[in-house]
Design a protein around this motif. Sequence first.
Motif, PDB file in Angstrom:
ATOM      1  N   LEU A 154       0.822  -1.211   0.000  1.00 57.70           N
ATOM      2  CA  LEU A 154       0.000   0.000   0.000  1.00 57.70           C
ATOM      3  C   LEU A 154       0.856   1.261   0.000  1.00 57.70           C
ATOM      4  O   LEU A 154       0.523   2.246  -0.655  1.00 57.70           O
ATOM      5  N   GLN A 155       1.973   1.239   0.724  1.00 59.28           N
ATOM      6  CA  GLN A 155       2.816   2.431   0.724  1.00 59.28           C
ATOM      7  C   GLN A 155       3.392   2.695  -0.659  1.00 59.28           C
ATOM      8  O   GLN A 155       3.439   3.841  -1.119  1.00 59.28           O
ATOM      9  N   LEU A 156       3.838   1.639  -1.346  1.00 53.59           N
ATOM     10  CA  LEU A 156       4.387   1.829  -2.690  1.00 53.59           C
ATOM     11  C   LEU A 156       3.329   2.321  -3.670  1.00 53.59           C
ATOM     12  O   LEU A 156       3.654   2.938  -4.688  1.00 53.59           O
ATOM     13  N   SER A 157       2.059   2.057  -3.372  1.00 53.47           N
ATOM     14  CA  SER A 157       0.983   2.486  -4.269  1.00 53.47           C
ATOM     15  C   SER A 157       0.432   3.859  -3.919  1.00 53.47           C
ATOM     16  O   SER A 157      -0.518   4.322  -4.554  1.00 53.47           O
ATOM     17  N   ASN A 158       1.006   4.521  -2.924  1.00 52.37           N
ATOM     18  CA  ASN A 158       0.506   5.820  -2.473  1.00 52.37           C
ATOM     19  C   ASN A 158       0.990   6.910  -3.432  1.00 52.37           C
ATOM     20  O   ASN A 158       2.148   7.336  -3.374  1.00 52.37           O
ATOM     21  N   HIS A 159       0.105   7.347  -4.320  1.00 54.58           N
ATOM     22  CA  HIS A 159       0.416   8.431  -5.249  1.00 54.58           C
ATOM     23  C   HIS A 159      -0.731   9.435  -5.203  1.00 54.58           C
ATOM     24  O   HIS A 159      -1.877   9.107  -5.531  1.00 54.58           O
ATOM     25  N   ASN A 160      -0.436  10.647  -4.803  1.00 54.75           N
ATOM     26  CA  ASN A 160      -1.462  11.675  -4.703  1.00 54.75           C
ATOM     27  C   ASN A 160      -1.942  12.100  -6.092  1.00 54.75           C
ATOM     28  O   ASN A 160      -1.330  11.793  -7.113  1.00 54.75           O
ATOM     29  N   ARG A 161      -3.052  12.814  -6.096  1.00 58.99           N
ATOM     30  CA  ARG A 161      -3.578  13.293  -7.374  1.00 58.99           C
ATOM     31  C   ARG A 161      -2.657  14.320  -8.006  1.00 58.99           C
ATOM     32  O   ARG A 161      -2.686  14.511  -9.231  1.00 58.99           O
ATOM     33  N   VAL A 162      -1.878  15.016  -7.190  1.00 62.04           N
ATOM     34  CA  VAL A 162      -0.893  15.964  -7.708  1.00 62.04           C
ATOM     35  C   VAL A 162       0.439  15.649  -7.035  1.00 62.04           C
ATOM     36  O   VAL A 162       0.475  15.136  -5.928  1.00 62.04           O
ATOM     37  N   GLY A 163       1.524  15.959  -7.705  1.00 64.78           N
ATOM     38  CA  GLY A 163       2.842  15.722  -7.138  1.00 64.78           C
ATOM     39  C   GLY A 163       3.749  15.008  -8.121  1.00 64.78           C
ATOM     40  O   GLY A 163       3.331  14.595  -9.216  1.00 64.78           O
ATOM     41  N   LEU A 164       5.002  14.833  -7.732  1.00 67.78           N
ATOM     42  CA  LEU A 164       6.000  14.292  -8.643  1.00 67.78           C
ATOM     43  C   LEU A 164       5.720  12.835  -9.002  1.00 67.78           C
ATOM     44  O   LEU A 164       5.804  12.457 -10.175  1.00 67.78           O
ATOM     45  N   THR A 165       5.404  11.990  -8.015  1.00 67.48           N
ATOM     46  CA  THR A 165       5.174  10.582  -8.339  1.00 67.48           C
ATOM     47  C   THR A 165       3.951  10.409  -9.236  1.00 67.48           C
ATOM     48  O   THR A 165       3.929   9.532 -10.093  1.00 67.48           O
ATOM     49  N   ARG A 166       2.922  11.240  -9.051  1.00 66.68           N
ATOM     50  CA  ARG A 166       1.754  11.174  -9.938  1.00 66.68           C
ATOM     51  C   ARG A 166       2.125  11.601 -11.351  1.00 66.68           C
ATOM     52  O   ARG A 166       1.607  11.070 -12.338  1.00 66.68           O
TER      53      ARG A 166
END
Length: 409
Positions: A154-166
């Motif tokens: 779950l932590q690895l899948s945590n991508h916000n709607r905005v931000g670098l990983t998204r």
Amino acid sequence: MHHLNKSLPIQAVGRVVGFLFLSLMPFANPAQAQELSAVSGSDLYEVKRRPDISWQQLETPHFSILHPAHADGQARRTGRILEAQYDQARQLVGGQLQDFPVILNPRNDRSNGLVSPINFRMEVELHPIQGKVLNPRSGNWLEAVLPHELIHALQLSNHNRVGLTRLIYPFSPDFARSVHTAIPLGVLEGLAVHHETESVLPSGGRGQYPYFTGLFQSTFSTERQWSMGQLVHISSQARPFNRHYVGGFEFTNWLQNTYGPSTSREAISFYSRYPFLGYGTALRHATGQWPGQLYDTFVEDYRKQPTSRNTTSKVAQSSSFHILPVSYKGAEVRRPLWLSNSELLFYGDFYNGRPGFYRYNLNTRNSRRIFETRLVEDYRYDLSAQRDSLVFARYHAHLFYDQLYDSRI
């Protein structure tokens, strides 16, 4: 010439993107229940051809469980455990999973579990030799390992709607997930151990197992306490080698209890948006304190706890016993037993000495190895009533085959 000038900025951007990709690739290592080591050429958990056996697939609302036909019962149990823990785990670290692959592997001779951001999946070994280091009150192997690995997934899948990983995710989901593995390993494992301790079974998890917590208490109750870096970074040269699990759990557990249950989730979400600022800045956002300030408060709070957790320093001042000197460095001594009125038997492992059984003479204060071996993880052994026979279970790595161990009485 005009065309060349227009292409230069594009080439420069390409070089920058390529440099960032190559510089962050070392962080793309799998998160494991037992060990999460720094990545080198041989440390990555490779995708290998599966044995030619009958594989089946079990679908649950969030998981796709791949298992051998003969492990159907374990697969169903896996689905029930993961679905039961899913909502609680999301509360701790955020993220979301859908059709997430969970592979139950019966063809490995080492207890382990892992989540890999590359070819995103969870793998769990099903072999029958497990030892007791994860706390026997946690239930069987699946009840111990699956909630732990679910936190990593779950932590690895945590991508916000905005931000670098998204922003990265549509182009390279594996790379976007791998950004999370740049967080100190003690933080990753501390969160998973916190969940397995607080949210699965009463008295379960390593955080409620004396063999695990005693490593922290025996060190932190002395003047040689671990620094902030030692709490959360992997140890490859100093005992205990699982220090980042122990220290990471103690610090994370304190953090959650002091600043609230959503602290880690807020820090992870902030880090997902701005990973280039580091996890220390994410902690500052979630708690209002920098890591150094958090560490000082953590130490102060630990010192104020009841004496039941600080008995080591008090007992060390007692005159009822004295510590026997051992002529080796990095001594890890287990369960001494009396051989006679003047001799002790113990199992020892050292930096500059071979592992095995040793005799210690109280008169000469000398120790002598009588048998070289490695024990199973609970370090249990017994002497006969006449003190002339020793019964123990050995556990040796195979000489030729990787991930294969021999064990016998």
